[in-house]
Write an enzyme that holds these catalytic residues in place. Structure first.
Site, PDB file in Angstrom:
ATOM      1  CG  HIS A 271      -1.800 -12.230   6.790  1.00 25.19           C
ATOM      2  ND1 HIS A 271      -2.997 -12.351   7.456  1.00 25.19           N
ATOM      3  CD2 HIS A 271      -1.864 -13.054   5.711  1.00 25.19           C
ATOM      4  CE1 HIS A 271      -3.749 -13.216   6.808  1.00 25.19           C
ATOM      5  NE2 HIS A 271      -3.092 -13.663   5.748  1.00 25.19           N
ATOM      6  CG  ASP A 322       0.917 -14.848  -1.543  1.00 32.02           C
ATOM      7  OD1 ASP A 322       0.505 -15.910  -2.048  1.00 32.02           O
ATOM      8  OD2 ASP A 322       0.169 -13.991  -1.058  1.00 32.02           O
TER       9      ASP A 322
HETATM   10  N1  COA Z   1       5.099  -3.462   2.725  1.00 35.12           N
HETATM   11  C1  COA Z   1       5.272  -2.253   3.308  1.00 35.12           C
HETATM   12  N2  COA Z   1       4.494  -1.787   4.285  1.00 35.12           N
HETATM   13  C2  COA Z   1       3.495  -2.588   4.716  1.00 35.12           C
HETATM   14  C3  COA Z   1       3.264  -3.849   4.176  1.00 35.12           C
HETATM   15  C4  COA Z   1       4.114  -4.279   3.146  1.00 35.12           C
HETATM   16  N3  COA Z   1       3.961  -5.471   2.578  1.00 35.12           N
HETATM   17  N4  COA Z   1       2.212  -4.416   4.801  1.00 35.12           N
HETATM   18  C5  COA Z   1       1.776  -3.532   5.716  1.00 35.12           C
HETATM   19  N5  COA Z   1       2.551  -2.434   5.652  1.00 35.12           N
HETATM   20  C6  COA Z   1       2.407  -1.260   6.473  1.00 35.12           C
HETATM   21  C7  COA Z   1       1.144  -0.506   6.131  1.00 35.12           C
HETATM   22  O1  COA Z   1       1.341   0.370   5.035  1.00 35.12           O
HETATM   23  C8  COA Z   1       0.855   0.196   7.411  1.00 35.12           C
HETATM   24  O2  COA Z   1       1.722   1.319   7.502  1.00 35.12           O
HETATM   25  P1  COA Z   1       1.186   2.700   8.136  1.00 35.12           P
HETATM   26  O3  COA Z   1       0.761   2.339   9.524  1.00 35.12           O
HETATM   27  O4  COA Z   1       2.361   3.586   8.040  1.00 35.12           O
HETATM   28  O5  COA Z   1       0.016   3.118   7.275  1.00 35.12           O
HETATM   29  C9  COA Z   1       1.310  -0.793   8.465  1.00 35.12           C
HETATM   30  O6  COA Z   1       2.265  -1.643   7.811  1.00 35.12           O
HETATM   31  C10 COA Z   1       0.210  -1.653   9.034  1.00 35.12           C
HETATM   32  O7  COA Z   1      -0.446  -2.350   7.987  1.00 35.12           O
HETATM   33  P2  COA Z   1      -1.903  -2.935   8.225  1.00 35.12           P
HETATM   34  O8  COA Z   1      -2.866  -1.812   8.286  1.00 35.12           O
HETATM   35  O9  COA Z   1      -1.884  -3.819   9.399  1.00 35.12           O
HETATM   36  O10 COA Z   1      -2.134  -3.755   6.895  1.00 35.12           O
HETATM   37  P3  COA Z   1      -3.538  -4.355   6.406  1.00 35.12           P
HETATM   38  O11 COA Z   1      -4.009  -5.355   7.373  1.00 35.12           O
HETATM   39  O12 COA Z   1      -4.510  -3.278   6.057  1.00 35.12           O
HETATM   40  O13 COA Z   1      -3.075  -5.031   5.036  1.00 35.12           O
HETATM   41  C11 COA Z   1      -2.021  -6.514   3.576  1.00 35.12           C
HETATM   42  C12 COA Z   1      -2.631  -6.341   4.965  1.00 35.12           C
HETATM   43  C13 COA Z   1      -1.767  -8.001   3.348  1.00 35.12           C
HETATM   44  C14 COA Z   1      -2.992  -6.005   2.503  1.00 35.12           C
HETATM   45  C15 COA Z   1      -0.704  -5.727   3.513  1.00 35.12           C
HETATM   46  O14 COA Z   1       0.188  -6.220   4.483  1.00 35.12           O
HETATM   47  C16 COA Z   1      -0.077  -5.757   2.133  1.00 35.12           C
HETATM   48  O15 COA Z   1      -0.445  -4.979   1.266  1.00 35.12           O
HETATM   49  N6  COA Z   1       0.895  -6.706   1.907  1.00 35.12           N
HETATM   50  C17 COA Z   1       1.476  -6.863   0.596  1.00 35.12           C
HETATM   51  C18 COA Z   1       0.570  -7.683  -0.308  1.00 35.12           C
HETATM   52  C19 COA Z   1       0.581  -9.154   0.053  1.00 35.12           C
HETATM   53  O16 COA Z   1       1.629  -9.743   0.258  1.00 35.12           O
HETATM   54  N7  COA Z   1      -0.621  -9.743   0.059  1.00 35.12           N
HETATM   55  C20 COA Z   1      -0.799 -11.140   0.375  1.00 35.12           C
HETATM   56  C21 COA Z   1      -1.437 -11.284   1.711  1.00 35.12           C
HETATM   57  S1  COA Z   1      -1.493 -12.977   2.232  1.00 35.12           S
END
Ligand code: COA
Length: 385
Positions: A271, A322
């Site tokens: 998140h 979710d």
């Molecule tokens: N699966 C695998 N890796 C994940 C991840 C996931 N669900 N969520 C974050 N990461 C990884 C990122 O790829 C990143 O890795 P890196 O540092 O090697 O590049 C690291 O964790 C940090 O992520 P961050 O930059 O803090 O994420 P964000 O704030 O830009 O994105 C989301 C947040 C929600 C978009 C992201 O967590 C995601 O895509 N989750 C899956 C989709 C989802 O469940 N969405 C509903 C949100 S309520």
């Protein structure tokens, strides 16, 4: 209790923040995520336990919990809006269902809200009273649009809207049977948890649109488009697709490793704001496990538990809302393609409250960008090239 840790340090003025991470982009009195999630000051725990969507929608829109008389009147107004969809909107959906019955129900909602706005000649924000009326109309109309689309795209005539609160009525319309009380309660809790979450992408999209002086329906259309994406609302549908693809707890480890190797995100984890776990996922995860214990849906819980362990160990990532919501919707017998539209039904309360707040204290939302293109160059007219 989960807490909000700054995911990215606040950028200095003029500094680039990718994805606006860490940027404070405005004020809101609707919800806060500081240490706990609160709607208008009320902690999410008791609101979720009560599972009363109308109570929460009223709170978000009007700023206070309703008295019992106000609650009954508000519920009745939403039911009337749901039961009296404009025939022209239904005709338009029927035409679309005939030509593209397999289209995403999210598209049907996006088009449906656009058609409702056109029929209402919504061209600019009206008075606060008019905006509240519009918000109530949409809160009733949107679940009815979803149920109508599911009927029409399956070749059925549109059934009437049950005279029930939204959780009971929508669950009945989407499953085709009168739901037991514990199912309505769990469904109501998901609607409360999905209702509001400050400056998420779809809410920010809605606020941006109305900050230009545009109308509420246009703001909601933009919000639905933003919510459709799998990194936002679309994740709940992908969660169940993923669990179905994995199939069994033994397959979880190779599957998770495969996702990491391919640099794919695992839906339902991570998140932008909660880096130490999403309080809503904790609340709903417990409800989900209790609800499915001893039922055929319990099998999915072992698999979900295994994936949670693996994600925590490998990446330190915890589930977001979710993750349990998808499993609850599956256990309630709902088809996957209505999961994200149900999120729309719930978030309509937060979106409309934010639109009204933005209009009430508006300044055009218009950030800056950091140019990274070509250096200045001379133009030669087409004839000279
Ligand atoms: N699966 C695998 N890796 C994940 C991840 C996931 N669900 N969520 C974050 N990461 C990884 C990122 O790829 C990143 O890795 P890196 O540092 O090697 O590049 C690291 O964790 C940090 O992520 P961050 O930059 O803090 O994420 P964000 O704030 O830009 O994105 C989301 C947040 C929600 C978009 C992201 O967590 C995601 O895509 N989750 C899956 C989709 C989802 O469940 N969405 C509903 C949100 S309520």
């Amino acid at each position: 209790m989960s807490s909000k840790k700054p995911s990215s340090p606040a950028p200095a003025a003029g500094e680039l923040a990718r994805g606006l991470a860490g940027v404070v982009a405005g004020r809101t009195a609707i919800s806060s995520l500081d240490g706990d999630l609160r709607y208008r000051g009320y902690s999410i725990g008791p609101l979720a336990a009560a599972g009363d969507f109308e109570d929460v929608a009223y709170l978000l829109l009007y700023g206070e919990l309703p008295s019992s008389t106000e609650h009954a009147a508000f519920t009745a107004r939403l039911q009337t809006a749901a039961a009296t969809l404009p025939p022209a909107a239904l005709e338009a959906l029927a035409g679309l269902a005939k030509h593209a019955p397999d289209a995403s129900p999210m598209d049907a909602l996006r088009s449906g809200v656009s058609i409702l706005g056109q029929l209402a000649r919504d061209n600019a924000p009206g008075t606060r009273t008019a905006q509240l009326h519009q918000a109530e109309q949409l809160l009733g109309q949107v679940p009815a649009l979803l149920a109508a689309w599911m009927d029409l795209s399956s070749g059925r005539p549109v059934a009437s809207w049950p005279r029930q609160p939204i959780a009971a009525a929508l669950l009945e319309r989407l499953t085709g049977r009168t739901p037991p009380a514990d199912h309505v309660a769990a469904f109501g809790t998901t609607l409360v948890l999905y209702a509001e979450h400050e400056f998420n992408a779809s809410t920010f999209a809605a606020r941006t649109v109305v900050s230009t002086g545009s109308d509420m329906h246009s703001g909601i259309v933009a919000a639905i488009g933003a919510l459709k994406g799998p990194l936002h609302g679309g994740a709940n549908e992908q969660v169940l697709e993923q669990l179905s693809a994995i199939g069994s707890p033994e397959r979880a480890e190779p599957w998770v490793n495969e996702q990491f190797a391919a640099k794919r995100v695992v839906m339902g984890f991570g998140h932008r704001v909660y880096k130490d776990g999403d309080v809503r996922a904790t609340l709903l995860g417990d409800i989900c496990r209790r609800m499915v214990a001893g039922t055929p849906a319990a099998g999915l819980e072992d698999l979900a538990g295994r994936v949670e362990q693996l994600m925590l160990k490998a990446k330190g990532l915890k589930p977001n809302l979710d993750w349990p919501a998808a499993r609850i919707y599956h256990a309630l017998g709902l088809p996957i393609r209505v999961f994200t539209p149900i999120f729309v039904v719930a978030r309509m309360s937060g979106w409309t409250a934010h639109i009204i707040e933005q209009v009430g204290d508006n300044r055009l939302i218009r950030p800056l960008s950091l140019y990274c293109g070509e250096a200045p160059r001379h133009y030669t007219p087409a004839s000279g090239r």
